[in-house]
Write a protein that holds these residues in place. Structure first.
Motif, short mmCIF file in Angstrom:
data_model
loop_
_atom_site.label_atom_id
_atom_site.label_comp_id
_atom_site.label_asym_id
_atom_site.label_seq_id
_atom_site.Cartn_x
_atom_site.Cartn_y
_atom_site.Cartn_z
N CYS A 80 18.22 -28.72 -19.68
CA CYS A 80 18.15 -29.81 -20.66
C CYS A 80 18.61 -31.15 -20.13
O CYS A 80 18.34 -32.19 -20.74
CB CYS A 80 18.96 -29.45 -21.90
N GLY A 83 19.81 -34.21 -22.30
CA GLY A 83 19.46 -33.94 -23.69
C GLY A 83 18.27 -34.70 -24.24
O GLY A 83 18.08 -34.77 -25.45
N SER A 86 16.04 -32.18 -26.09
CA SER A 86 16.82 -31.51 -27.12
C SER A 86 17.04 -32.40 -28.34
O SER A 86 16.88 -31.95 -29.49
CB SER A 86 18.18 -31.07 -26.55
N THR A 97 19.33 -25.23 -28.79
CA THR A 97 20.30 -24.88 -27.76
C THR A 97 19.80 -25.47 -26.45
O THR A 97 18.65 -25.27 -26.08
CB THR A 97 20.43 -23.35 -27.60
N GLY A 98 20.66 -26.21 -25.78
CA GLY A 98 20.30 -26.78 -24.48
C GLY A 98 21.20 -26.22 -23.41
O GLY A 98 22.42 -26.22 -23.57
N ILE A 106 25.61 -31.62 -19.04
CA ILE A 106 25.94 -31.06 -20.35
C ILE A 106 26.94 -31.94 -21.08
O ILE A 106 26.83 -32.18 -22.29
CB ILE A 106 26.47 -29.62 -20.20
N ALA A 109 25.16 -34.96 -22.35
CA ALA A 109 24.32 -34.59 -23.49
C ALA A 109 25.16 -34.42 -24.75
O ALA A 109 24.78 -34.88 -25.84
CB ALA A 109 23.57 -33.30 -23.17
N ARG A 110 26.30 -33.76 -24.63
CA ARG A 110 27.16 -33.54 -25.79
C ARG A 110 27.64 -34.87 -26.37
O ARG A 110 27.62 -35.08 -27.59
CB ARG A 110 28.36 -32.69 -25.39
N TYR A 122 24.97 -27.33 -26.83
CA TYR A 122 24.82 -27.47 -25.38
C TYR A 122 25.75 -26.49 -24.66
O TYR A 122 26.93 -26.38 -25.01
CB TYR A 122 25.14 -28.90 -24.95
#
Length: 253
Positions: A80, A83, A86, A97-98, A106, A109-110, A122
């Motif tokens: 991902c 993201g 996502s 769910t990534g 990650i 992305a979060r 994530y």
């Protein structure tokens, strides 16, 4: 369910290129900057996710024009990154769910999902770890990832096995053609500098028939495919009949 405490801290799998992970760790912080050097990639992502969302809505009996056309669908975004895909899916109601091998990606992305007010699960793990936990999804997406891993067939097989019966599989990558070397390597990296030099290895690009062969043992049917083409003057990406460079395939069980 997957015990996140077992996977968020480290990733252990032979099918990971440490060099590729290091490269994307360095890139992660810049992925979401619309005015940064990856603005072309952001435009590319917007075009491909629009296509994916429309196709997935149709495959699962939804109205693609509805703002919540993916509501309730459990979707896995493999590799991902920051993201980009996502979040687009989550905005349309999907339960996303990534997963990614890069811990920094990650984390980026979060943080961005929190800033955007979106709920995305994530996880710092690999597709194979989800299989080991017996997780399955309505949709699995593997976009621009397969060209960066040592065992490409194994990754695609893992993704296919994670799809529920009657589910969908979305695969997107670059074709291994002379045209793709000219456009995606020479043009995008060396001339236009849309991507850092060395982002891609042309030898790792994958032909559509190779993807189809890797998916075949899991009894999928190709239901749609498209190429993508950039207008270098306007910077606008559009769908194309040609699969010679970037392409996307949609499969159903």
């Amino acid at each position: 369910m997957l015990d996140k405490s077992k996977v968020t801290g480290s990733v252990s799998n032979d099918n990971v290129s440490e060099q590729e992970i290091a490269r994307f760790n360095a890139l992660a912080q810049e992925w979401w900057d619309p005015n940064g050097k990856y603005k072309t990639a952001l435009a590319f992502n917007a075009a491909r996710t629009e296509y994916m969302i429309a196709q997935l809505a149709s495959c699962h009996g939804r109205d693609p024009s509805s703002p919540d056309c993916l509501e309730g669908l459990r979707i896995l975004d493999v590799g991902c990154g920051g993201g980009l895909i996502s979040e687009a899916l989550a905005k349309r109601g999907a339960i996303v769910t990534g997963v990614d091998a890069s811990a920094m990606s990650i984390e980026v992305a979060r943080r961005h999902a929190q800033q955007s007010g979106l709920l995305v699960d994530y996880r710092h793990c690999l597709a194979g770890q989800l299989l080991a936990e017996d997780e399955r999804f309505d949709v699995v997406i593997n976009a621009e990832v397969v060209e960066h891993v040592p065992d490409q067939a194994a990754l695609i097989n893992d993704c296919a096995r994670l799809v529920k019966p009657s589910g969908s599989l979305v695969l997107a990558t670059l074709n291994r053609t002379v045209k793709s070397w000219i456009i995606a390597i020479l043009g995008a990296e060396y001339v236009m500098r849309y991507l850092p030099i060395g982002t891609h290895d042309w030898k790792m690009f994958v032909k559509p028939e190779e993807l189809a062969g890797w998916v075949a043992p899991e009894h999928f049917k190709l239901v749609n495919e498209t190429g993508m083409k950039l207008n270098p003057i306007t910077g606008v990406w559009r769908l194309s009949y040609s699969l010679a460079v970037n392409y996307i395939q949609i499969y159903r069980r």
